[in-house]
Design an enzyme around this catalytic site. Sequence first.
Site, PDB file in Angstrom:
ATOM      1  N   CYS A 136     118.705  69.260  -2.640  1.00  0.00           N
ATOM      2  CA  CYS A 136     119.319  68.172  -3.549  1.00  0.00           C
ATOM      3  C   CYS A 136     119.261  68.390  -4.990  1.00  0.00           C
ATOM      4  O   CYS A 136     118.309  68.227  -5.674  1.00  0.00           O
ATOM      5  CB  CYS A 136     118.409  66.946  -3.301  1.00  0.00           C
ATOM      6  SG  CYS A 136     119.290  65.392  -4.274  1.00  0.00           S
ATOM      7  N   CYS A 139     118.753  65.591  -7.166  1.00  0.00           N
ATOM      8  CA  CYS A 139     117.108  65.254  -7.093  1.00  0.00           C
ATOM      9  C   CYS A 139     116.448  66.160  -8.231  1.00  0.00           C
ATOM     10  O   CYS A 139     115.798  65.709  -8.967  1.00  0.00           O
ATOM     11  CB  CYS A 139     116.601  65.215  -5.980  1.00  0.00           C
ATOM     12  SG  CYS A 139     117.383  64.524  -4.548  1.00  0.00           S
ATOM     13  N   ASP A 140     116.715  67.311  -8.061  1.00  0.00           N
ATOM     14  CA  ASP A 140     115.682  68.481  -8.488  1.00  0.00           C
ATOM     15  C   ASP A 140     116.382  69.428  -9.658  1.00  0.00           C
ATOM     16  O   ASP A 140     115.635  70.172 -10.215  1.00  0.00           O
ATOM     17  CB  ASP A 140     115.070  69.193  -7.305  1.00  0.00           C
ATOM     18  CG  ASP A 140     114.409  68.487  -6.255  1.00  0.00           C
ATOM     19  OD1 ASP A 140     113.983  67.708  -6.477  1.00  0.00           O
ATOM     20  OD2 ASP A 140     114.426  68.801  -4.769  1.00  0.00           O
TER      21      ASP A 140
END
Length: 316
Positions: A136, A139-140
């Site tokens: 992701c 997300c990261d």
Amino acid sequence: MAENARNVVIIGSGPAGLTAAVYTSRASLEPVVVHGNEPGGQLMITTDVENFPGFPEGILGPELMNLMTRQAERFGTEFLTDRVEAVELGAQPFEVATDGGRALRAKTLIVASGASTRWLGLESEAKYRGRGVSSCATCDGAFFKGRELIVVGGGDSALEEALFLTRFASKVTVVHRRDRLRASKIMQDRAFKNDKIDFVWDSEVREILGDGKRVTGVRLSNKKTKETTEVSCGGVFVAVGHAPNTDIFKGQLEMDAKGYLVTRPDSTATNVEGVYACGDVQDHVFRQAVTAAGTGCMAAIEAERYLEAKEAQQGA
Ligand code: NDP
């Protein structure tokens, strides 16, 4: 002995399922959430969540799910750790059979079973997940400022991840197993135009390399030449697709060609009256915690209104 029919049974406990639980429990509908074997859903495998409104300093994915669970518990949600094995939606109340031998009966059903990331299936990939291996970018990605990164896959997701990661990374290399991308033309054009994106064709990731703590590179194998090479990198983003968790609904709920549940526009209603679907199980476009929570809220309100209307009908 058959149990009394529950007002609301929720399958799944990611942000969609838990938001539906908060709303329906607060409406005194005494929902039961059936967890399955991935309680908390995909957020349990992310680290910091920096884009969920209300947490200016960010919050760990598992912590966010823990807070949502507590909020749902506060209003009386019941949680079952069983996995749903089969559902029977042909007649009301619906039946939900679990691997723990339970046969739940439900006046309404909220399906929030999510989607699972497809992984490459390497041992080293599992070892470094959360330590340089991610699925992701949203997300990261921000944790990889100035690093060289690898993205695996050749579809729209892979290119979207690669393009997004160029905001942070010094260089992004897309590794694809064929010599042609599956992604749409527009995404290909964008990726080819981006100076920070390189491609390695006809190649498979054979191993994720690391120093025991963090990812340091990948070992690639060229399918045509059989040559093996090692490429150093600070992170690996796997984007080889997601699969919605909808197997148990086949033949009962309408799905698209990829198996995502189909809901009516501006609604979470499925083709079966009283069954609602929210979160990633019906959304392959946005796939964000906050959008999942939003549709979870919609499903709860729709289930509540459905029960009210039914009660009014029966009382009339
Ligand atoms: P896709 O199924 O479209 O693509 C998956 C990619 O991963 C393919 O290139 C496939 O290779 C590759 N792959 C699959 N398994 C492996 C493996 N084991 N090892 C190496 N490579 C592998 O999935 P996406 O998630 O990319 O997209 C899903 C849907 O969502 C699509 O309809 C897409 O259009 C849509 N989408 C749209 C976006 C947009 O428009 N902005 C963004 C993201 C998704 P191969 O090509 O050889 O099969």
